[in-house]
Design a protein around this motif. Structure first.
Motif, short mmCIF file in Angstrom:
data_model
loop_
_atom_site.label_atom_id
_atom_site.label_comp_id
_atom_site.label_asym_id
_atom_site.label_seq_id
_atom_site.Cartn_x
_atom_site.Cartn_y
_atom_site.Cartn_z
N ARG A 109 3.67 8.17 15.95
CA ARG A 109 3.21 7.36 16.01
C ARG A 109 3.58 5.71 14.98
N CYS A 123 6.71 2.17 9.03
CA CYS A 123 6.59 2.06 6.56
C CYS A 123 7.93 3.11 6.49
N ARG A 175 -3.58 4.98 -2.53
CA ARG A 175 -3.88 6.13 -1.81
C ARG A 175 -4.08 7.37 -1.58
N THR A 226 0.97 -0.98 0.15
CA THR A 226 -0.07 0.16 0.02
C THR A 226 1.21 1.18 0.15
N PHE A 250 4.05 3.92 13.05
CA PHE A 250 4.34 3.72 11.66
C PHE A 250 5.25 2.97 11.34
N GLU A 296 -5.46 11.23 8.85
CA GLU A 296 -6.71 10.53 8.66
C GLU A 296 -6.65 9.65 7.56
N THR A 297 -5.08 9.19 6.95
CA THR A 297 -5.85 8.29 5.77
C THR A 297 -4.70 7.08 6.51
N ILE A 298 -3.29 7.45 5.82
CA ILE A 298 -2.87 6.80 6.82
C ILE A 298 -3.45 5.56 7.73
N ASP A 299 -2.37 4.47 8.44
CA ASP A 299 -3.00 3.46 8.80
C ASP A 299 -1.75 2.55 9.30
N ASP A 300 -2.07 1.43 10.00
CA ASP A 300 -0.80 0.12 10.09
C ASP A 300 -0.97 -0.70 8.59
N ASP A 301 -1.41 -0.40 7.64
CA ASP A 301 -1.87 -0.78 6.49
C ASP A 301 -0.75 -0.17 5.31
#
Length: 207
Positions: A71, A75, A31, A6, A73, A41-46
């Motif tokens: 946070r 990535c 994304r 992603t 992450f 708001e869009t970023i997450d662990d995926d």
């Protein structure tokens, strides 16, 4: 859920975000975010890789990057920006620094592929490559006298030397592109490591 990596593309210039997304969407789950607030708001662990513009209104790329690291992450982040590198980038926690414009889709795909590969390395190798990206960006745009007078740049060189020494026995885990980027023609010690890695990967000739 997609098995493709992603990619989050963040740029306040909509045309650039959309263009880069089109270049990558055949191979990745892409994304898009058109500002820093939307990115957070869009970023997450995926999310595996973030392509992040640096200069954006309201919430800058630098602020987004700091929040991503705060946070925790997991990535890789490449700053893809028209901001010329200066010594302030020494304080930023990115993995690579790419100057816009990126006009070739193959170049962007290579950047993303390199960041994918970096994610497979351990934290020390990731740090070494990130610091090498900072050094390369500054070396290309600063005079040697200016570099030698900057304390932060000196600390960067010391940390790189320490990491190279620590990692000399495991250098073969780097792929060919990263080996060239990190070691080839950078310094004598790096060249020796590159040669050593090449020798270990090449079968000895028979008499």
């Amino acid at each position: 859920m997609s098995d493709e990596p992603t990619i989050l593309i963040v740029d306040d210039e909509h045309a650039i975000t959309d263009l880069h997304a089109r270049w990558l969407e055949d191979s990745y789950d892409v994304r898009k975010a058109y500002n820093g607030t939307e990115a957070l708001e869009t970023i997450d662990d995926d999310v595996d890789i973030v392509l992040l513009d640096r200069r954006m209104p309201n919430c800058s790329g630098q602020e987004v990057l700091a929040e991503i690291r705060d946070r925790d992450f997991d990535c890789r982040v490449a700053m893809v920006t028209a901001v010329e590198p200066d010594f302030d980038l020494l304080e930023l926690g990115f993995d690579d620094y790419i100057c816009k414009p990126v006009s070739d889709p193959n170049q962007l795909r290579e950047i993303v592929s390199s960041l994918e590969t970096r994610s497979t390395y351990d934290s020390q190798v990731q740090e070494l490559l990130a610091l090498s990206s900072k050094k390369a960006a500054l070396d290309e745009r600063k005079e040697s006298a200016e570099l030698s007078e900057n304390e932060g740049y000196g600390a960067l060189e010391e940390r790189l030397a320490s990491l190279r020494n620590d990692l000399s026995s495991t250098v073969t885990e780097l792929d060919d592109d990263d080996l060239r980027a990190e070691f080839n023609n950078r310094n004598d010690a790096g060249s020796k490591l590159m040669e050593s890695a090449t020798r270990r990967d090449t079968p000895e000739s028979e008499d």
